[in-house]
Each structure stands twice: as C-alpha cells, then as structure tokens.
Design an enzyme around this catalytic site. Structure first.
Site, mmCIF file in Angstrom:
data_model
loop_
_atom_site.group_PDB
_atom_site.id
_atom_site.type_symbol
_atom_site.label_atom_id
_atom_site.label_comp_id
_atom_site.label_asym_id
_atom_site.label_seq_id
_atom_site.Cartn_x
_atom_site.Cartn_y
_atom_site.Cartn_z
ATOM 1 N N ASN A 7 12.872 -12.419 -3.804
ATOM 2 C CA ASN A 7 13.035 -11.222 -4.583
ATOM 3 C C ASN A 7 14.537 -11.491 -4.739
ATOM 4 O OD1 ASN A 7 13.809 -9.443 -6.293
ATOM 5 N ND2 ASN A 7 12.256 -7.781 -5.606
ATOM 6 N N LYS A 14 15.430 -10.271 -1.096
ATOM 7 C CA LYS A 14 14.266 -9.541 -0.113
ATOM 8 C C LYS A 14 13.194 -10.882 -0.090
ATOM 9 C CE LYS A 14 14.041 -4.931 -2.191
ATOM 10 N NZ LYS A 14 13.585 -4.192 -3.011
ATOM 11 N N ARG A 91 10.071 -13.723 -7.659
ATOM 12 C CA ARG A 91 9.978 -12.558 -8.779
ATOM 13 C C ARG A 91 11.287 -12.825 -9.769
ATOM 14 N NH1 ARG A 91 12.672 -6.923 -8.931
ATOM 15 N NH2 ARG A 91 11.799 -6.017 -10.716
ATOM 16 N N HIS A 180 7.589 -4.044 -14.334
ATOM 17 C CA HIS A 180 6.638 -3.609 -13.531
ATOM 18 C C HIS A 180 5.400 -4.317 -13.472
ATOM 19 C CE1 HIS A 180 9.198 0.537 -12.840
ATOM 20 N NE2 HIS A 180 9.631 -0.449 -11.772
ATOM 21 N N ASN A 211 12.013 4.415 -7.565
ATOM 22 C CA ASN A 211 13.179 4.774 -8.152
ATOM 23 C C ASN A 211 13.242 4.619 -9.684
ATOM 24 O OD1 ASN A 211 14.540 5.811 -6.195
ATOM 25 N ND2 ASN A 211 14.720 3.797 -5.146
ATOM 26 N N GLY A 212 12.703 3.197 -10.248
ATOM 27 C CA GLY A 212 12.335 3.070 -11.359
ATOM 28 C C GLY A 212 10.885 3.537 -11.733
ATOM 29 N N ARG A 241 17.786 7.070 -14.346
ATOM 30 C CA ARG A 241 17.733 6.580 -15.709
ATOM 31 C C ARG A 241 17.446 7.760 -16.478
ATOM 32 N NH1 ARG A 241 14.784 1.564 -14.190
ATOM 33 N NH2 ARG A 241 16.524 0.152 -13.432
ATOM 34 N N ARG A 285 12.447 13.426 -2.607
ATOM 35 C CA ARG A 285 11.970 14.294 -1.699
ATOM 36 C C ARG A 285 13.267 15.355 -1.340
ATOM 37 N NH1 ARG A 285 11.251 9.041 2.279
ATOM 38 N NH2 ARG A 285 12.814 8.370 0.667
ATOM 39 N N GLY A 331 6.663 4.764 -4.618
ATOM 40 C CA GLY A 331 7.029 5.845 -3.468
ATOM 41 C C GLY A 331 6.737 7.102 -3.804
ATOM 42 N N GLY A 333 4.488 8.011 -6.625
ATOM 43 C CA GLY A 333 3.037 8.275 -6.845
ATOM 44 C C GLY A 333 2.244 8.225 -5.637
ATOM 45 N N GLU A 334 2.652 7.263 -4.583
ATOM 46 C CA GLU A 334 2.010 7.229 -3.173
ATOM 47 C C GLU A 334 2.002 8.101 -2.408
ATOM 48 O OE1 GLU A 334 2.980 3.349 -1.607
ATOM 49 O OE2 GLU A 334 2.910 2.455 -3.672
ATOM 50 N N GLU A 385 3.648 -5.681 -4.561
ATOM 51 C CA GLU A 385 4.060 -6.649 -5.621
ATOM 52 C C GLU A 385 4.198 -8.044 -4.753
ATOM 53 O OE1 GLU A 385 6.949 -4.584 -8.541
ATOM 54 O OE2 GLU A 385 7.034 -3.314 -6.861
HETATM 55 P P1 ADP Z 1 11.912 1.425 -5.620
HETATM 56 O O1 ADP Z 1 11.415 1.680 -7.008
HETATM 57 O O2 ADP Z 1 13.414 1.350 -5.346
HETATM 58 O O3 ADP Z 1 11.018 0.476 -4.962
HETATM 59 P P2 ADP Z 1 10.318 3.345 -4.346
HETATM 60 O O4 ADP Z 1 8.816 2.833 -4.915
HETATM 61 O O5 ADP Z 1 10.223 3.149 -2.508
HETATM 62 O O6 ADP Z 1 11.424 2.657 -5.000
HETATM 63 O O7 ADP Z 1 10.178 4.972 -4.510
HETATM 64 C C1 ADP Z 1 11.318 5.796 -4.046
HETATM 65 C C2 ADP Z 1 11.177 7.168 -4.464
HETATM 66 O O8 ADP Z 1 9.840 7.553 -3.536
HETATM 67 C C3 ADP Z 1 12.125 8.154 -4.091
HETATM 68 O O9 ADP Z 1 12.343 8.972 -5.215
HETATM 69 C C4 ADP Z 1 11.673 8.715 -2.682
HETATM 70 O O10 ADP Z 1 12.104 10.094 -2.650
HETATM 71 C C5 ADP Z 1 9.984 9.032 -3.266
HETATM 72 N N1 ADP Z 1 9.387 9.263 -2.007
HETATM 73 C C6 ADP Z 1 9.158 8.425 -0.933
HETATM 74 N N2 ADP Z 1 8.468 9.349 -0.198
HETATM 75 C C7 ADP Z 1 8.148 10.477 -0.579
HETATM 76 C C8 ADP Z 1 7.362 11.497 -0.192
HETATM 77 N N3 ADP Z 1 6.880 11.742 1.008
HETATM 78 N N4 ADP Z 1 7.541 12.482 -1.079
HETATM 79 C C9 ADP Z 1 8.327 12.748 -2.046
HETATM 80 N N5 ADP Z 1 8.811 11.651 -2.485
HETATM 81 C C10 ADP Z 1 8.828 10.361 -1.828
#
Ligand code: ADP
Length: 399
Positions: A7, A14, A91, A180, A211-212, A241, A285, A331, A333-334, A385
């Site tokens: 990537n 990456k 990617r 995505h 983040n996105g 954004r 967070r 991040g 959603g999980e 991904e």
């Molecule tokens: P990217 O789009 O850069 O790959 P990620 O999918 O890693 O980003 O998501 C990053 C987001 O996930 C950040 O806003 C981070 O705060 C959030 N995040 C990660 N762990 C937690 C958590 N335990 N609780 C709430 N938000 C979280």
C-alpha cells in the site's frame, strides 16, 4: 501462494507478506518518511518483537529494495530466496470507470491507472511508484492492482450520478465512485459466512468507521450505493473530513474568508469532521473521554457522528427495500461499543435491536451483537484489506 501486499503512499509504504493458504501475514511493516530526513522501516513477524531500521531512503524503489532485503535476511527473513514471492498485490485507490474488478498489471493497465490519476491526484501516482519499483526489482513476478473503487462499480446510474449538467460527466467523468471497496467487500462476505447465510441473497449495510468512514448498501452481493463520492469527502462525518455538506455553504465560506479552492480543500479534508466540531481531536477515544467528562462539543461531535450514520442506515434500508445484516468495522466500528450503541438506538422500527451484554466491552472481535429477536443481524467484523488484496491477487493470477 505467498503474496507481497503493498500500500504505497506519497511518503510511506505499508507492506504485508501473506500466505494465502494459511490466510495469515507471515511478516508486515511500514517504511516511513521516504524522501524525507529520518526515514525508517518498522518490521514485525508474528510473536516476535517489532524491529526498526533507520537510514536514508531516497525513493520508493529504494524502500522496496530494503523491504525485500529484510524479507530474505538471515536474521529477520521469512524467505530464503525472493523467488518464493509468487506475486505482488497493490492497493490502488482509483480505478475510475475502467476497472470493475482487480487487474493483472500490464503496460496497458499501468497506462490506464496513470490516466485515472486525474481523479485521485494524491493517491494514484503514489500507488504507481510501488508498481514501477516492483517492475524494476522483480521483473518476472506478476503484479495485480486491487482498486478501492472497483466493488462499487455495480452502483446503478441513478445512484452514482450527481444532478449537475450531464456534460460534466461526459467531459470529466464527474460522478460518485465510492472508496473502501476492498473493506466493504471483505466484511460483507465474512459476515454472511460467519452467520452461515448465502451472500448472494442478503441485503447488507456495512459501516466502515475508521479515520476515513463510509457506508455501503450491498444487495445480493453487489454494492448498490455507498456514501463516498467522486472524492472521499462525501458522506459520513470523519476524523477530519466534513462528510455531506451544502456546496452552497462551501462557496459562501470561500467568499467570506477570501480563500482559494486549494485552501478550501484542506479545510474540508483536514480541519473539519470530529476534530473541527470538538476542537479537541480527530481520535474517537479522546472524544469519548472528553464527552464523559461533560465537554459539550465532544458530546456534540459524538451525537452528530452517530446521527449521520443512522440516517444512512435508514436511507440504504429504503434503497434495498429491507435489511438482513448490519456490519460494523474499522477502528471505531470494531472497538467503540459506545458508538455502535448510539448508532443502533431507536432503530427498532427497522428491526435493529442491540444486546448490551454482547456489545458492551467488545473490541476487535467478530461477534453478533443483536438480540435473538432482532430481525436484522448486527455483526462486528474486523476488516482485513491486506488479506482481501492477497486473495484477489491469487484469484486474478489463477484466472
Ligand atoms: P484508518 O482509517 O486510519 O485505518 P482505523 O480504522 O485504525 O483508521 O480507525 C481509527 C479510529 O478508531 C480512531 O478514531 C480511533 O480513536 C478509533 N478507535 C480505536 N480504538 C478505539 C476504542 N477502543 N474506542 C473508540 N475508538 C477507537
């Protein structure tokens, strides 16, 4: 098959070296600050500590040369010879209208990706640097391009067109593409498999919240709508954004502040979203923590974020005339039980009911979080991904 997944960004790469039989990464890492002082490579193998290599990395080819060197080194390597790398999967952010699925990289495909760079000037040229480097360093190894946009190429015309003069579509291909795609495809497939349901018969909404962030409506295995558009700015509120915004408001701001479209682009991409509203951070967070302490603007950012996702769930349920599976990934959603709960609250009318005992505290693990009575199955599904890129690369090569 052993596949190197790359990537490539403008100053970083990456990488993951993936064994598709095991469906696992045997090594992964990140080359950063390419062409900038202080370049380094982080590298890790499962169950081993992360190692760092420092030294000048002048360009992408040099970075990949170092990465290949590490992969076959005596001390840290995972291959004896580079011929063990069966293929390289890249990617590529934008495939325009040309690429409806992943493609074996040929000179013609490279030319087409170059031509599409107009639509993703920050991303495609960087992705291409990785492709050129592998062509120079491993000329006999097949390469595959996996596009972020390809999965959404099944969107019908009425979903992807903007209500602008039609000539702008004809002239510049101004339309909605979505991004995505690799993640939406991976988690929707995995969620159906996890539930033991036939993918091709489901109505699925996938919420990729990182983040996105974007949402996709997937009907019978095809993406029929998604929240990002020509660029990744449209749709959900993101870390920095705006998501959906009245274009009239945007022009008004440019006029009031007397700023150029270039600065305006930075405003809507880097200074808006959760960061812009809260004034605290783009990191969910930190926002949850601040809201917990009573910070009004942090709470407002959470409320606006959840409300926007909720509206898309309603819209896409209407677009598909129903909903079977709702998937959370990325991040947020999980990991954020708080955000999942906020989004799903008061959606009982649509058949969405969260079981707090399953949702609370759940982080980064595949699990159903809806009640047994919920007619919509709500699933948390970690995205991967890189694995999807590796599997697609294998599929294209075997084809
Ligand atoms: P990217 O789009 O850069 O790959 P990620 O999918 O890693 O980003 O998501 C990053 C987001 O996930 C950040 O806003 C981070 O705060 C959030 N995040 C990660 N762990 C937690 C958590 N335990 N609780 C709430 N938000 C979280």
């Amino acid at each position: 098959m052993k596949i190197l997944v790359l990537n490539s960004g403008s100053s970083s790469i990456k990488f993951q070296f993936i064994d598709t039989d095991e469906q696992k990464a045997v090594a992964k890492g990140l080359a950063e600050r390419i062409g900038i002082k202080g370049s380094k490579i982080k590298y890790q193998r499962p169950q081993e500590p992360e190692v760092h290599f420092e030294g000048d990395i002048l360009d992408h080819q040099m970075a990949i040369e170092y990465i290949l060197g590490i992969l076959k080194s005596d001390k840290y390597g995972v291959v004896k010879d580079l011929s063990e790398i069966n293929a390289v999967g890249h990617r590529v952010v934008h495939g325009g209208e040309k690429f409806k699925e992943s493609a074996l990289i040929t000179d013609e495909v490279i030319k087409e990706i170059e031509e599409t760079s107009d639509l993703a000037p920050l991303h495609n040229p960087a992705n291409l640097k990785g492709i050129y480097a592998i062509k120079a360093l491993l000329p006999d190894v097949p390469q595959v391009a996996v596009f972020d946009t390809a999965f959404h190429q099944t969107m019908p015309e009425h979903a992807y067109m903007y209500a602008l003069p039609y000539s702008l579509y004809e002239l510049y291909k101004i339309r909605r593409y979505g991004f995505h795609g690799t993640s939406h495809r991976y988690v929707s497939l995995k969620a159906a498999e996890f539930l033991g349901l036939e993918y091709a018969k489901q109505k699925i909404i996938t919420c990729h919240l990182g983040n996105g962030a974007s949402v996709a409506a997937i009907k019978n295995g095809n993406s029929i709508d998604t929240s990002m558009g020509l660029t990744p700015v449209e749709g959900l509120i993101m870390g920095t954004r705006t998501g959906d915004l009245d274009v009239g408001a945007f022009i008004h701001i440019l006029e009031k502040e007397k700023i150029s479209p270039q600065i305006g682009r930075v405003l809507i991409n880097k200074h808006s979203g959760v960061l812009g509203i809260s004034g605290i951070s783009s990191d969910m967070r930190e926002i949850e923590e601040a809201a917990g302490k009573g910070n009004h603007r942090a709470q407002l950012a959470l409320d606006m974020y959840a409300y926007r996702v909720k509206k898309y769930i309603g819209a896409y349920t209407a677009a598909m005339n129903g909903l079977d599976i709702l998937v959370f990934t990325g991040g947020i959603g999980e990991n954020s039980d708080v955000m999942r709960k906020m989004i799903c609250s008061e959606l009982e009318y649509l058949g969405i009911e969260i079981d707090d005992s399953k949702n609370n505290g759940l982080r980064g693990k595949a699990q159903v979080i809806s009640t047994d009575d919920s007619s919509v199955k709500v699933v948390v599904m970690p995205t991967n991904e890189e694995l999807m890129i590796a599997l697609d690369t294998e599929y294209i090569i075997n084809k």
